[in-house]
Design a protein around this motif. Sequence first.
Motif, PDB file in Angstrom:
ATOM      1  N   ALA A   1      42.054  44.960  41.953  1.00 12.65           N
ATOM      2  CA  ALA A   1      40.807  44.199  42.127  1.00 12.65           C
ATOM      3  C   ALA A   1      40.600  43.340  43.563  1.00 12.65           C
ATOM      4  CB  ALA A   1      41.177  42.805  40.990  1.00 12.65           C
ATOM      5  N   LEU A   2      41.650  42.864  44.130  1.00 11.05           N
ATOM      6  CA  LEU A   2      41.633  42.478  45.374  1.00 11.05           C
ATOM      7  C   LEU A   2      40.928  43.481  46.380  1.00 11.05           C
ATOM      8  CD1 LEU A   2      42.247  39.767  46.413  1.00 11.05           C
ATOM      9  CD2 LEU A   2      44.604  40.673  47.120  1.00 11.05           C
ATOM     10  N   ASP A   3      41.366  44.785  46.288  1.00 13.12           N
ATOM     11  CA  ASP A   3      41.085  45.756  47.076  1.00 13.12           C
ATOM     12  C   ASP A   3      39.803  46.162  46.779  1.00 13.12           C
ATOM     13  OD1 ASP A   3      43.318  45.772  48.309  1.00 13.12           O
ATOM     14  OD2 ASP A   3      44.429  47.404  47.410  1.00 13.12           O
ATOM     15  N   TYR A   4      39.168  46.100  45.664  1.00 18.79           N
ATOM     16  CA  TYR A   4      37.789  46.463  45.281  1.00 18.79           C
ATOM     17  C   TYR A   4      36.707  45.714  45.666  1.00 18.79           C
ATOM     18  CZ  TYR A   4      34.089  48.989  42.826  1.00 18.79           C
ATOM     19  OH  TYR A   4      33.152  49.785  42.588  1.00 18.79           O
ATOM     20  N   GLY A   5      37.282  44.282  46.031  1.00 21.93           N
ATOM     21  CA  GLY A   5      36.307  43.339  46.206  1.00 21.93           C
ATOM     22  C   GLY A   5      35.452  42.483  45.103  1.00 21.93           C
ATOM     23  N   VAL A   6      36.098  42.558  44.032  1.00 16.51           N
ATOM     24  CA  VAL A   6      35.449  41.764  42.993  1.00 16.51           C
ATOM     25  C   VAL A   6      35.509  40.273  43.042  1.00 16.51           C
ATOM     26  CG1 VAL A   6      35.448  43.710  41.193  1.00 16.51           C
ATOM     27  CG2 VAL A   6      37.382  42.044  41.452  1.00 16.51           C
ATOM     28  N   ARG A   7      34.279  39.489  42.797  1.00 17.76           N
ATOM     29  CA  ARG A   7      34.529  38.057  42.683  1.00 17.76           C
ATOM     30  C   ARG A   7      35.344  37.459  41.596  1.00 17.76           C
ATOM     31  NH1 ARG A   7      33.471  36.779  47.987  1.00 17.76           N
ATOM     32  NH2 ARG A   7      31.309  38.009  48.409  1.00 17.76           N
ATOM     33  N   TYR A   8      35.307  38.204  40.438  1.00 16.04           N
ATOM     34  CA  TYR A   8      36.038  37.550  39.486  1.00 16.04           C
ATOM     35  C   TYR A   8      37.132  38.672  38.672  1.00 16.04           C
ATOM     36  CZ  TYR A   8      32.545  33.852  39.371  1.00 16.04           C
ATOM     37  OH  TYR A   8      32.188  32.713  39.644  1.00 16.04           O
ATOM     38  N   SER A   9      38.319  38.026  38.487  1.00 17.80           N
ATOM     39  CA  SER A   9      39.409  39.157  37.759  1.00 17.80           C
ATOM     40  C   SER A   9      39.733  38.261  36.545  1.00 17.80           C
ATOM     41  CB  SER A   9      40.455  39.367  38.605  1.00 17.80           C
ATOM     42  OG  SER A   9      41.134  40.724  37.874  1.00 17.80           O
ATOM     43  N   GLY A  10      41.040  38.762  36.096  1.00 17.80           N
ATOM     44  CA  GLY A  10      41.568  37.858  35.042  1.00 17.80           C
ATOM     45  C   GLY A  10      42.490  38.844  34.160  1.00 17.80           C
ATOM     46  N   CYS A  11      42.474  38.439  32.950  1.00 22.09           N
ATOM     47  CA  CYS A  11      43.704  39.073  32.201  1.00 22.09           C
ATOM     48  C   CYS A  11      42.984  39.407  30.675  1.00 22.09           C
ATOM     49  CB  CYS A  11      45.001  38.287  31.818  1.00 22.09           C
ATOM     50  SG  CYS A  11      44.522  36.778  31.115  1.00 22.09           S
ATOM     51  N   THR A  12      43.510  40.468  30.321  1.00 21.39           N
ATOM     52  CA  THR A  12      42.883  40.975  28.923  1.00 21.39           C
ATOM     53  C   THR A  12      44.281  41.269  27.860  1.00 21.39           C
ATOM     54  OG1 THR A  12      41.289  42.302  30.102  1.00 21.39           O
ATOM     55  CG2 THR A  12      41.847  43.003  27.878  1.00 21.39           C
ATOM     56  N   VAL A  13      43.994  40.559  26.630  1.00 19.04           N
ATOM     57  CA  VAL A  13      45.026  41.271  25.717  1.00 19.04           C
ATOM     58  C   VAL A  13      44.372  42.090  24.797  1.00 19.04           C
ATOM     59  CG1 VAL A  13      46.628  40.481  23.919  1.00 19.04           C
ATOM     60  CG2 VAL A  13      46.259  38.643  25.738  1.00 19.04           C
ATOM     61  N   HIS A  14      44.810  43.284  24.498  1.00 16.11           N
ATOM     62  CA  HIS A  14      44.142  44.230  23.691  1.00 16.11           C
ATOM     63  C   HIS A  14      45.290  44.957  22.852  1.00 16.11           C
ATOM     64  CE1 HIS A  14      45.900  47.693  26.564  1.00 16.11           C
ATOM     65  NE2 HIS A  14      45.789  46.588  27.125  1.00 16.11           N
ATOM     66  N   PHE A  15      44.457  45.682  21.637  1.00 11.01           N
ATOM     67  CA  PHE A  15      45.422  46.398  20.966  1.00 11.01           C
ATOM     68  C   PHE A  15      45.897  47.478  21.648  1.00 11.01           C
ATOM     69  CE2 PHE A  15      43.063  44.252  17.349  1.00 11.01           C
ATOM     70  CZ  PHE A  15      44.324  43.779  16.646  1.00 11.01           C
ATOM     71  N   VAL A  16      47.068  48.183  21.310  1.00  8.94           N
ATOM     72  CA  VAL A  16      47.549  49.512  22.018  1.00  8.94           C
ATOM     73  C   VAL A  16      46.946  50.650  21.186  1.00  8.94           C
ATOM     74  CG1 VAL A  16      49.546  50.638  22.643  1.00  8.94           C
ATOM     75  CG2 VAL A  16      49.291  48.119  23.002  1.00  8.94           C
ATOM     76  N   ASP A  17      46.304  51.576  22.041  1.00 10.13           N
ATOM     77  CA  ASP A  17      45.808  52.977  21.352  1.00 10.13           C
ATOM     78  C   ASP A  17      46.789  53.982  22.305  1.00 10.13           C
ATOM     79  OD1 ASP A  17      44.605  53.240  23.525  1.00 10.13           O
ATOM     80  OD2 ASP A  17      42.609  53.471  22.721  1.00 10.13           O
ATOM     81  N   PRO A  18      46.553  55.316  21.885  1.00  8.07           N
ATOM     82  CA  PRO A  18      47.436  56.125  22.569  1.00  8.07           C
ATOM     83  C   PRO A  18      47.046  56.294  24.161  1.00  8.07           C
ATOM     84  CG  PRO A  18      46.592  57.069  20.647  1.00  8.07           C
ATOM     85  CD  PRO A  18      46.096  56.043  20.684  1.00  8.07           C
ATOM     86  N   GLY A  19      45.955  55.745  24.590  1.00  5.27           N
ATOM     87  CA  GLY A  19      45.567  56.001  25.953  1.00  5.27           C
ATOM     88  C   GLY A  19      46.097  54.665  26.981  1.00  5.27           C
ATOM     89  N   VAL A  20      45.987  54.528  28.213  1.00  8.09           N
ATOM     90  CA  VAL A  20      46.344  53.532  29.040  1.00  8.09           C
ATOM     91  C   VAL A  20      45.614  52.463  29.149  1.00  8.09           C
ATOM     92  CG1 VAL A  20      47.381  53.061  31.306  1.00  8.09           C
ATOM     93  CG2 VAL A  20      47.892  55.306  30.096  1.00  8.09           C
ATOM     94  N   ASP A  21      45.959  51.221  28.644  1.00  5.60           N
ATOM     95  CA  ASP A  21      44.999  50.070  28.775  1.00  5.60           C
ATOM     96  C   ASP A  21      43.593  50.407  28.329  1.00  5.60           C
ATOM     97  OD1 ASP A  21      47.229  48.632  29.850  1.00  5.60           O
ATOM     98  OD2 ASP A  21      46.549  49.480  32.064  1.00  5.60           O
ATOM     99  N   THR A  22      43.458  51.237  27.133  1.00  2.00           N
ATOM    100  CA  THR A  22      42.086  51.420  26.591  1.00  2.00           C
ATOM    101  C   THR A  22      41.908  50.979  25.190  1.00  2.00           C
ATOM    102  OG1 THR A  22      43.121  53.696  25.882  1.00  2.00           O
ATOM    103  CG2 THR A  22      41.904  53.847  27.788  1.00  2.00           C
TER     104      THR A  22
END
Length: 207
Positions: free
Chosen positions: A130-151
Motif C-alpha cells: 500500500a505504501l509503495d503504491y501511494g494510496v492515501r488510505y489503507s486498513g484491514c479486512t476480515v473475510h471468509f476464507v475460500d480456496p483463493g488467496v485473500d479472495t
Amino acid sequence: MKDKMKIAVIASGRGSNFMALVKACRKDGFPAGIALLITDNPDAGALESARKNGIESFVVDCGPGRGSMSAESSSEMRRLCVERGVELVCLAGFMRIVRGDLLDAYGGRMLNIHPALLPSFKGLHGQKQALDYGVRYSGCTVHFVDPGVDTGPIIIQKVVPVMQDDTEESLSERILVEEHKAYPEAVRLYAGGKLKIEGRRVLISYE
Ligand code: GRF
C-alpha cells in the motif's frame, strides 16, 4: 464455555490478533470462546500466550513448503478442531495457504484477517504494498476464507489514512490497532448468527 460457540485460532507468529480474540472472548455476553490454538511454528509468540492464558495449544508440522501446508497437516488440524466441537476457525497471521481437509471441513466457517483493504494488496506485506503504491488510505479486512488467496467474501473493513512520513512499521502499527477491533467484531457477528453470505456479499443483520 457452555452456550458459547467454540473457535480455534491458527497463528504462525507474534499472536497479537490471537490475544485480541482471547480478551474479547472473556467479556460478558461475547458469543464465542477459544477452544484451542494451533500453530505451525514452535517459536510462535501466540503459543507462549496460549500457555499463559490456559488455552489448549498444539504445534502441527506443516511441512517444508513455504506458504503451503502438507495434506497430512491439514487433516491433523481438521481432526483437532472437529474433536473439540469447533464451529469457527480463525486464521490470525497463519503464514500458509489453507487447502485440503481443513478447508473442506470448515469452508464458510473460516475467517482470516488481512492488513490491507481487499481486494487491493493481497498476499504478503500488504502494508508495504500500500505504501509503495501511494494510496492515501489503507486498513484491514476480515473475510471468509475460500480456496483463493485473500479472495473470500468480506465481513468487515477498517480504514486507516496513510501519512506522508509513514514507514512500513508505522503504518503497520496503526493498522494493527484497527485489526484488534475488527477481528473480535467479525467473530461476534458470526457467532451471534448475524452473517449471511450471498454470492460475494456478506449481509449483516442488525436486529
Ligand atoms: C497481522 O498483520 C495480520 O493482519 C496478518 O498477519 C499479522 C499477524 O499479526 N495476517 P499477529 O501475529 O496477530 O500479531
